[in-house]
Design an enzyme around this catalytic site. Structure first.
Site, mmCIF file in Angstrom:
data_model
loop_
_atom_site.group_PDB
_atom_site.id
_atom_site.type_symbol
_atom_site.label_atom_id
_atom_site.label_comp_id
_atom_site.label_asym_id
_atom_site.label_seq_id
_atom_site.Cartn_x
_atom_site.Cartn_y
_atom_site.Cartn_z
ATOM 1 N N GLY A 135 -4.585 -4.330 -3.825
ATOM 2 C CA GLY A 135 -5.573 -3.287 -4.112
ATOM 3 C C GLY A 135 -4.785 -2.049 -4.487
ATOM 4 O O GLY A 135 -4.197 -1.405 -3.626
ATOM 5 N N HIS A 136 -4.718 -1.765 -5.773
ATOM 6 C CA HIS A 136 -3.900 -0.646 -6.257
ATOM 7 C C HIS A 136 -4.829 0.465 -6.730
ATOM 8 O O HIS A 136 -5.575 0.290 -7.691
ATOM 9 C CB HIS A 136 -2.971 -1.105 -7.389
ATOM 10 N N LYS A 152 1.718 2.162 -5.035
ATOM 11 C CA LYS A 152 2.241 1.596 -6.293
ATOM 12 C C LYS A 152 1.296 1.883 -7.466
ATOM 13 O O LYS A 152 1.738 2.240 -8.559
ATOM 14 C CB LYS A 152 2.439 0.074 -6.147
ATOM 15 N N ASP A 204 0.807 -1.223 0.000
ATOM 16 C CA ASP A 204 0.000 0.000 0.000
ATOM 17 C C ASP A 204 0.841 1.275 0.000
ATOM 18 O O ASP A 204 0.431 2.304 0.546
ATOM 19 C CB ASP A 204 -0.979 0.011 1.201
ATOM 20 N N LYS A 255 2.776 10.180 -0.225
ATOM 21 C CA LYS A 255 1.958 10.619 0.919
ATOM 22 C C LYS A 255 2.698 11.566 1.866
ATOM 23 O O LYS A 255 2.433 11.577 3.073
ATOM 24 C CB LYS A 255 1.386 9.403 1.658
ATOM 25 N N ARG A 283 -5.511 0.227 8.572
ATOM 26 C CA ARG A 283 -4.077 -0.095 8.512
ATOM 27 C C ARG A 283 -3.398 0.396 9.782
ATOM 28 O O ARG A 283 -3.737 1.467 10.286
ATOM 29 C CB ARG A 283 -3.437 0.586 7.296
ATOM 30 N N GLY A 304 -10.788 -3.099 3.365
ATOM 31 C CA GLY A 304 -11.340 -2.024 4.195
ATOM 32 C C GLY A 304 -10.831 -2.050 5.626
ATOM 33 O O GLY A 304 -11.248 -1.253 6.461
ATOM 34 N N ARG A 305 -9.903 -2.982 5.939
ATOM 35 C CA ARG A 305 -9.412 -3.060 7.314
ATOM 36 C C ARG A 305 -8.579 -1.824 7.656
ATOM 37 O O ARG A 305 -7.834 -1.326 6.796
ATOM 38 C CB ARG A 305 -8.512 -4.290 7.489
ATOM 39 N N GLN A 334 1.988 -6.010 -3.229
ATOM 40 C CA GLN A 334 2.425 -6.126 -1.835
ATOM 41 C C GLN A 334 3.705 -5.313 -1.627
ATOM 42 O O GLN A 334 3.930 -4.340 -2.326
ATOM 43 C CB GLN A 334 2.600 -7.593 -1.411
HETATM 44 P P1 GDP Z 1 -0.821 0.344 -3.503
HETATM 45 O O1 GDP Z 1 -1.419 -0.934 -3.039
HETATM 46 O O2 GDP Z 1 0.642 0.437 -3.250
HETATM 47 O O3 GDP Z 1 -1.172 0.676 -4.922
HETATM 48 O O4 GDP Z 1 -1.498 1.493 -2.609
HETATM 49 P P2 GDP Z 1 -3.059 1.610 -2.233
HETATM 50 O O5 GDP Z 1 -3.781 2.103 -3.419
HETATM 51 O O6 GDP Z 1 -3.545 0.385 -1.565
HETATM 52 O O7 GDP Z 1 -2.988 2.709 -1.098
HETATM 53 C C1 GDP Z 1 -2.481 3.968 -1.311
HETATM 54 C C2 GDP Z 1 -3.574 4.996 -0.972
HETATM 55 O O8 GDP Z 1 -2.985 6.271 -0.856
HETATM 56 C C3 GDP Z 1 -4.635 5.140 -2.049
HETATM 57 O O9 GDP Z 1 -5.862 5.480 -1.443
HETATM 58 C C4 GDP Z 1 -4.127 6.307 -2.909
HETATM 59 O O10 GDP Z 1 -5.171 7.006 -3.570
HETATM 60 C C5 GDP Z 1 -3.500 7.165 -1.838
HETATM 61 N N1 GDP Z 1 -2.344 7.964 -2.268
HETATM 62 C C6 GDP Z 1 -1.348 7.626 -3.143
HETATM 63 N N2 GDP Z 1 -0.398 8.590 -3.180
HETATM 64 C C7 GDP Z 1 -0.808 9.542 -2.308
HETATM 65 C C8 GDP Z 1 -0.248 10.781 -1.863
HETATM 66 O O11 GDP Z 1 0.835 11.190 -2.264
HETATM 67 N N3 GDP Z 1 -0.960 11.489 -0.934
HETATM 68 C C9 GDP Z 1 -2.159 11.067 -0.448
HETATM 69 N N4 GDP Z 1 -2.770 11.818 0.460
HETATM 70 N N5 GDP Z 1 -2.714 9.897 -0.827
HETATM 71 C C10 GDP Z 1 -2.045 9.156 -1.735
HETATM 72 P P1 IMO Z 2 -0.928 -4.204 -2.229
HETATM 73 O O1 IMO Z 2 -0.470 -4.768 -3.520
HETATM 74 C C1 IMO Z 2 -0.953 -4.638 2.127
HETATM 75 C C2 IMO Z 2 -0.972 -8.727 3.705
HETATM 76 C C3 IMO Z 2 -2.195 -9.197 4.458
HETATM 77 C C4 IMO Z 2 -1.566 -10.177 5.431
HETATM 78 C C5 IMO Z 2 -0.470 -10.820 4.575
HETATM 79 C C6 IMO Z 2 -0.869 -12.146 3.930
HETATM 80 O O2 IMO Z 2 -2.222 -3.479 -2.302
HETATM 81 O O3 IMO Z 2 0.149 -3.432 -1.562
HETATM 82 P P2 IMO Z 2 -2.470 -12.755 1.890
HETATM 83 O O4 IMO Z 2 -3.925 -12.452 1.656
HETATM 84 O O5 IMO Z 2 -1.564 -12.205 0.866
HETATM 85 O O6 IMO Z 2 -2.232 -14.205 2.163
HETATM 86 O O7 IMO Z 2 -2.136 -12.001 3.286
HETATM 87 O O8 IMO Z 2 -0.177 -9.893 3.555
HETATM 88 N N1 IMO Z 2 -1.229 -8.200 2.343
HETATM 89 C C7 IMO Z 2 -1.179 -6.902 2.021
HETATM 90 N N2 IMO Z 2 -0.974 -5.817 2.786
HETATM 91 N N3 IMO Z 2 -1.102 -4.502 0.798
HETATM 92 C C8 IMO Z 2 -1.267 -5.593 0.017
HETATM 93 O O9 IMO Z 2 -1.271 -5.520 -1.337
HETATM 94 C C9 IMO Z 2 -1.363 -6.861 0.627
HETATM 95 N N4 IMO Z 2 -1.543 -8.113 0.156
HETATM 96 C C10 IMO Z 2 -1.451 -8.915 1.217
HETATM 97 O O10 IMO Z 2 -2.829 -8.131 5.116
HETATM 98 O O11 IMO Z 2 -0.924 -9.482 6.475
HETATM 99 MG MG MG Z 3 -2.942 -1.640 -1.814
#
Ligand code: GDP
Ligand code: IMO
Ligand code: MG
Length: 419
Positions: free
Chosen positions: A39-40, A15, A12, A328, A302, A299-300, A221
């Site tokens: 979840g990207h 990416k 998260d 961020k 973080r 939705g958990r 991840q």
């Molecule tokens: P990923 O899994 O690495 O793609 O990241 P996620 O999408 O799960 O989580 C990143 C969250 O931060 C998302 O809700 C993005 O919209 C948000 N986000 C990404 N870059 C920024 C930033 O620079 N500032 C803020 N405030 N939010 C950001």
């Molecule tokens: P992105 O790509 C954050 C975490 C889970 C758990 C562990 C194992 O959005 O960054 P799994 O379901 O893979 O067997 O769970 O890994 N986890 C993540 N945490 N971002 C993710 O993906 C994750 N994918 C798995 O919360 O701790």
């Molecule tokens: Mg994510």
């Protein structure tokens, strides 16, 4: 030009946003591991897309998205995602390729994952069936996309898979028992829906690279969720580090030109496991609210904490990071004091900057920085408040890698070139 993008923390890191931003300058974007646990988030105008399987660059016109052989494929979610993208961009046939070697996440894999979590007390997985799918792959009883196109082989693979998986379900106290007929029927439906997308993507990618096309490799991840180098057993089941890109896609390590490592300006983690700089207090809650730190997939909430340079330094080493991206930074706006872990004190009282193999009981030693008012609205590095630059330069110096970009908001344009 081949560039890999990897998360340097526990996922998260942003990416999705960075891959979508970079994709403008690449022809092909390829996901190399993981499954729908990812979840990207990509934001385009006032629309938010959360990608679980399809590479984040797909929304840009004419880009080819690849789901590589190392990915585990939940076809039910994939079909929903294809529909979502097609509503926005029109048909993506010819623009989305799925490797025939990808393992299929079956309904019972998801059941097993959920049962293990709820009945046996697991590690806090996403319950998307990721662990059980990779388990079956390495156990050599998995079902691959290619199997869908060979009736005889498919029936054999299903029989074998069900022999083990129905038994596993029973061990976990599950009530459902899957029949061969219902699985054949489900897979036949899926085959018809995905057949136009299936290909040998290793061949496609290697040809593309030879033809001089630019390729972006999208990791899911983060480094400390890596099955080998992460905080085992609190990890996912795939190789999340940059090396995973080569084994997940079938391209030689020699083909990768640069490796972009993404880190938030602080740290988060979802699920159980050690987290030395976790803030289990009001400040942690403040970061969670300000940063919207709730899982894009589940939705958990973080878990949140300060940036940890001991972890990041190891991550830079494991991945061979050539460029850092900090995301961020805006979430730290308005704080009086910002801390960064630069060392750990071990349970025996000694101090180290090298990541110990066991993180339980380590105490982070912090360096303090003065906060700043806001970085929002900045267009260039020079627009950043001085204290923000001091913070970023410290990270850069400590890690010995240039920060190429800093993200200061969710939207596509909220990104600054740094060095
Ligand atoms: P990923 O899994 O690495 O793609 O990241 P996620 O999408 O799960 O989580 C990143 C969250 O931060 C998302 O809700 C993005 O919209 C948000 N986000 C990404 N870059 C920024 C930033 O620079 N500032 C803020 N405030 N939010 C950001
Ligand atoms: P992105 O790509 C954050 C975490 C889970 C758990 C562990 C194992 O959005 O960054 P799994 O379901 O893979 O067997 O769970 O890994 N986890 C993540 N945490 N971002 C993710 O993906 C994750 N994918 C798995 O919360 O701790
Ligand atoms: Mg994510």
């Amino acid at each position: 030009m081949v560039t890999a993008v990897v998360g340097l923390q526990w996922g998260d890191e942003g990416k999705g946003k960075i891959v979508d931003f970079l994709a403008e300058n690449y022809d092909v974007i390829a996901r190399f591991q993981g499954g729908t646990n990812a979840g990207h988030t990509v934001i385009v105008g006032d629309e938010e897309f959360i990608f679980h399987l399809i590479p984040s660059g797909i929304l840009r016109p004419q880009k080819v998205g690849i789901i590589g052989a190392g990915v585990v494929l939940d076809i039910e979610t994939l079909l929903k995602e294809i529909e979502l993208v097609e509503r926005k961009t029109g048909p993506i046939k010819g623009r989305l390729l799925i490797d025939g070697r990808a393992q299929i996440t079956m309904p019972y894999h998801k059941d097993e994952d959920a049962l293990e979590e709820t009945k046996k007390g697991g590690i806090g997985t996403t319950k998307r069936g990721i662990g059980p799918t990779y388990r079956d792959k390495y156990w050599r009883i998995g079902i691959r996309v290619y199997d869908l196109f060979d009736e005889k082989r498919l029936v054999g693979a299903i029989e074998k898979s069900l022999t083990y998986n129905n038994h596993i379900l029973k061990i976990f106290g599950g009530e459902k028992h899957y029949s061969k007929e219902e699985i054949i029927s489900l897979l036949s439906t899926w085959r018809e829906k995905i057949k136009d997308f299936v290909d040998d993507t290793a061949l496609f990618l290697n040809k593309s690279i030879s033809e001089g096309k630019s390729v972006l490799l999208e990791g899911a991840q983060g480094t400390f969720l890596d099955i080998t180098f992460g905080t085992y057993p609190y990890v996912t089941s795939s190789h999340t580090i940059s090396g995973g890109a080569t084994i997940g896609l079938g391209i030689s390590p020699k083909k990768i030109d640069s490796i972009i490592g993404i880190s938030k300006a602080y740290t988060t983690r979802v699920g159980k496991g050690p987290f030395p700089t976790e803030l289990d207090d009001n400040l942690g809650e403040y970061l969670r609210q300000k940063g919207g730190e709730y899982g894009a997939t589940t939705g958990r909430p973080r878990r949140c904490g300060w940036l940890d340079l001991v972890l990041l330094k190891y991550s830079v080493m494991l991945n061979g990071v050539t460029d850092l991206v900090i995301t961020k930074l805006d979430v730290l706006d308005g704080l009086d004091e910002i801390k960064v872990a630069t060392e750990y004190e071990l349970p025996d009282g000694s101090r180290t900057r090298d990541l110990p193999h066991d993180l339980e009981g380590v105490r982070p030693i912090y360096q303090s920085f003065r906060g700043w008012e806001t970085v929002r609205g900045a267009k260039r590095k020079e627009d950043f408040p001085e204290n923000a630059r001091i913070y970023l330069d410290f990270i850069q110096d400590y890690l010995g890698v240039n920060i190429s970009m800093v993200s200061i908001g969710k939207e596509r344009h909220e990104i600054i070139r740094y060095t």
